[in-house]
Design a protein around this motif. Structure first.
Motif, PDB file in Angstrom:
ATOM      1  N   HIS A 172       0.671  -1.054  -0.067  1.00  0.00           N
ATOM      2  CA  HIS A 172       0.099  -0.039   0.063  1.00  0.00           C
ATOM      3  C   HIS A 172       0.784   1.227  -0.189  1.00  0.00           C
ATOM      4  O   HIS A 172       0.478   2.254  -0.701  1.00  0.00           O
ATOM      5  CB  HIS A 172      -1.045   0.106   1.244  1.00  0.00           C
ATOM      6  N   PHE A 173       1.683   1.045   0.911  1.00  0.00           N
ATOM      7  CA  PHE A 173       2.682   2.453   0.859  1.00  0.00           C
ATOM      8  C   PHE A 173       3.549   2.434  -0.591  1.00  0.00           C
ATOM      9  O   PHE A 173       4.139   3.707  -0.842  1.00  0.00           O
ATOM     10  CB  PHE A 173       3.727   2.248   2.152  1.00  0.00           C
TER      11      PHE A 173
ATOM     12  N   GLY B 161       0.643  10.597   1.685  1.00  0.00           N
ATOM     13  CA  GLY B 161       0.554   9.890   2.998  1.00  0.00           C
ATOM     14  C   GLY B 161      -0.848   9.529   3.441  1.00  0.00           C
ATOM     15  O   GLY B 161      -1.821   9.705   2.792  1.00  0.00           O
ATOM     16  N   VAL B 162      -0.814   8.920   4.682  1.00  0.00           N
ATOM     17  CA  VAL B 162      -2.180   8.660   5.190  1.00  0.00           C
ATOM     18  C   VAL B 162      -2.326   8.743   6.838  1.00  0.00           C
ATOM     19  O   VAL B 162      -1.201   8.955   7.566  1.00  0.00           O
ATOM     20  CB  VAL B 162      -2.432   7.016   5.191  1.00  0.00           C
TER      21      VAL B 162
ATOM     22  N   TYR C 251       9.357   4.164   2.036  1.00  0.00           N
ATOM     23  CA  TYR C 251       8.808   4.750   0.897  1.00  0.00           C
ATOM     24  C   TYR C 251       8.540   6.262   1.069  1.00  0.00           C
ATOM     25  O   TYR C 251       8.082   7.107   0.198  1.00  0.00           O
ATOM     26  CB  TYR C 251       7.557   4.130   0.566  1.00  0.00           C
ATOM     27  N   LYS C 252       9.225   6.837   2.156  1.00  0.00           N
ATOM     28  CA  LYS C 252       9.309   8.392   2.606  1.00  0.00           C
ATOM     29  C   LYS C 252       7.732   9.176   2.221  1.00  0.00           C
ATOM     30  O   LYS C 252       7.411   9.816   1.411  1.00  0.00           O
ATOM     31  CB  LYS C 252      10.075   8.926   1.202  1.00  0.00           C
ATOM     32  N   ARG C 253       6.897   8.380   3.023  1.00  0.00           N
ATOM     33  CA  ARG C 253       5.450   8.854   2.684  1.00  0.00           C
ATOM     34  C   ARG C 253       5.095   9.404   4.184  1.00  0.00           C
ATOM     35  O   ARG C 253       5.462   9.036   5.371  1.00  0.00           O
ATOM     36  CB  ARG C 253       4.534   7.726   2.357  1.00  0.00           C
ATOM     37  N   ALA C 254       4.188  10.323   4.266  1.00  0.00           N
ATOM     38  CA  ALA C 254       3.837  11.156   5.574  1.00  0.00           C
ATOM     39  C   ALA C 254       2.930  10.146   6.250  1.00  0.00           C
ATOM     40  O   ALA C 254       2.088   9.253   5.638  1.00  0.00           O
ATOM     41  CB  ALA C 254       3.148  12.223   5.258  1.00  0.00           C
ATOM     42  N   ILE C 255       3.057  10.032   7.533  1.00  0.00           N
ATOM     43  CA  ILE C 255       2.113   9.222   8.321  1.00  0.00           C
ATOM     44  C   ILE C 255       1.435   9.967   9.753  1.00  0.00           C
ATOM     45  O   ILE C 255       2.582  10.662  10.326  1.00  0.00           O
ATOM     46  CB  ILE C 255       2.558   8.170   8.773  1.00  0.00           C
TER      47      ILE C 255
END
Length: 423
Positions: free
Chosen positions: A106-107, A117-118, A148-152
């Motif tokens: 998912h990420f 992000g999520v 994956y350098k995604r905001a959370i």
């Protein structure tokens, strides 16, 4: 003068001590929500045999349906057979959010398509019991967000809070647990916990809805907000409240209680819940959507509150409503997606009026048919259960549209009212 200097020195010392005590990372790859499109992440799907102990949580079965959409499982490392049958006669398969590989995928999609992000949902039942399964999903999400350098960020959902004799101050202990044990604001590897104005964002959803059994005046929400903002160790956070669509006028889906405005003014960000409040089937509903957002933004600017509009691809809540609300059964696809057109109309509207940040409902919510992740145009066939499809569009349509909207938000490509088409 000496007294003044002494006071300033003490104040500086106190501030330094508080900062030293804080357990949050001093840096993040995402220091502000502005310029980002975030989505909600349920992470609650389980399957028999996944190790969680749950047999079919959130999926349902042919006698009692749990979802109105079906996942496209072609890319998952692990899948699980169900009793549902595809048109081909094969047994339909599902993924489990409990599997680390599912969360990782998912990420990976978020990075691939440009979803920033999520907000990981943390329901009050989880806060009350602190079940192991939810912590496993969150831990895996934090690792994948870093990878994956995604905001959370964390979003507390007050669903499940009892009508009498219970307040929401258990969130305080749960937040301490998340910070101490799971290190949500200071994860290993790249620090990607969402900040706003340099402070970790904590969202609380479910404040002011007139369908909720609890009274916002006696659930201790003001104590929770004060703790999250001001505690020297676990606080220093940006507080974001999820409120009803008609919060400003205290009508329709909202409690007729001005205390809601008091709570809103004590927070930092609000996002109204517009899901199921607008439809492409209603004449000129996008004009109403636009006018509501403009008036909301004006009120927030006057009261120094940041504002995040909510957009959603469509809505369908037929299968669960059959059993939970037999006197109010929802038709399948009651708010149609129109192949992405309805989603894009909302996206364009909020970007055209200058919204600097957006919340998407939701990343993986198949139960209410609002998911933007990969779902299939070939769901199971059943006499008892009805599924919506993708209107003939590729399974990644909404991920791709979200990424295109993010580029327009950041002025990387021109803003367009016409839904983008892949070349």
């Amino acid at each position: 003068m000496k007294t003044k200097i002494t006071f300033l020195a003490c104040l500086l010392c106190f501030t330094t001590i508080c900062r030293a005590q804080s357990k949050h990372s001093k840096t993040s790859l995402f220091p502000t929500y502005k310029g980002l499109i975030m989505a909600g992440y349920q992470g609650w799907f389980r399957a028999e045999g996944d190790g969680s102990g749950s047999k079919r949580f959130a999926y349902g079965n042919e006698q009692r349906g749990g979802m109105d959409m079906w996942p496209d499982v072609t890319e998952y490392a692990k899948t699980y057979q169900t009793s549902f049958v595809l048109k081909s006669g094969e047994k339909a398969r599902v993924f489990s959010s409990y599997d680390k590989s599912s969360v990782d995928l998912h990420f990976k999609w978020m990075q691939q398509y440009g979803v920033d992000g999520v907000f990981v949902q943390r329901f009050f039942g989880t806060v009350r019991s602190r079940d192991k399964e939810s912590s496993v999903v969150l831990k895996n999400a934090l690792e994948a967000a870093s990878k994956y350098k995604r905001a959370i960020a964390i979003m507390y959902d007050l669903s499940g809070l009892a009508a009498k004799g219970e307040d929401c101050t258990k969130i305080i202990d749960d937040w301490k647990y998340l910070v101490d044990e799971l290190k949500v604001t200071n994860q290993d590897g790249a620090k990607t916990y969402l900040n706003h104005n340099g402070k970790p964002v904590v969202a609380i959803w479910g404040i002011g809805f007139n369908t909720r059994p609890y009274n916002i005046r006696n659930i201790g929400i003001e104590k929770v907000i004060d703790f999250l903002k001001n505690d020297p160790v676990y606080g220093g956070c940006t507080v974001m409240l999820g409120v009803p669509n008609q919060w400003r006028e205290l009508r329709a889906d909202c409690l007729h209680d001005p205390y809601l405005h008091t709570l809103i003014k004590s927070a930092d960000i609000i996002f109204p819940w517009s899901v199921q409040r607008y439809s492409p089937l209603m004449h000129n509903d996008m004009d109403r959507f636009k006018d509501d957002r403009i008036d909301d933004m004006k009120w927030c600017a006057e009261n120094h509150i940041d504002y995040v509009p909510t957009v959603f691809p469509g809505f369908s809540w037929h299968n669960l409503s059959v059993y939970e609300f037999p006197d109010d059964i929802k038709p399948a696809g009651s708010i149609p997606r129109e192949g992405g057109r309805f989603y894009w109309q909302q996206m364009y509207t909020v970007l055209s009026i200058g919204s600097p940040m957006v919340y998407v409902a939701m990343f993986d919510e198949m139960n209410e048919g609002t998911a933007i992740f990969k779902t299939t145009d070939n769901p199971p066939v059943s006499q008892n259960i009805q599924f919506i499809n993708m209107d003939g569009k590729p399974s990644d349509t909404y991920l791709w549209l979200t990424g295109e909207a993010g580029k327009m938000l950041r002025n990387e490509i021109p803003l367009s009212s016409k839904m983008p088409v892949r070349q």
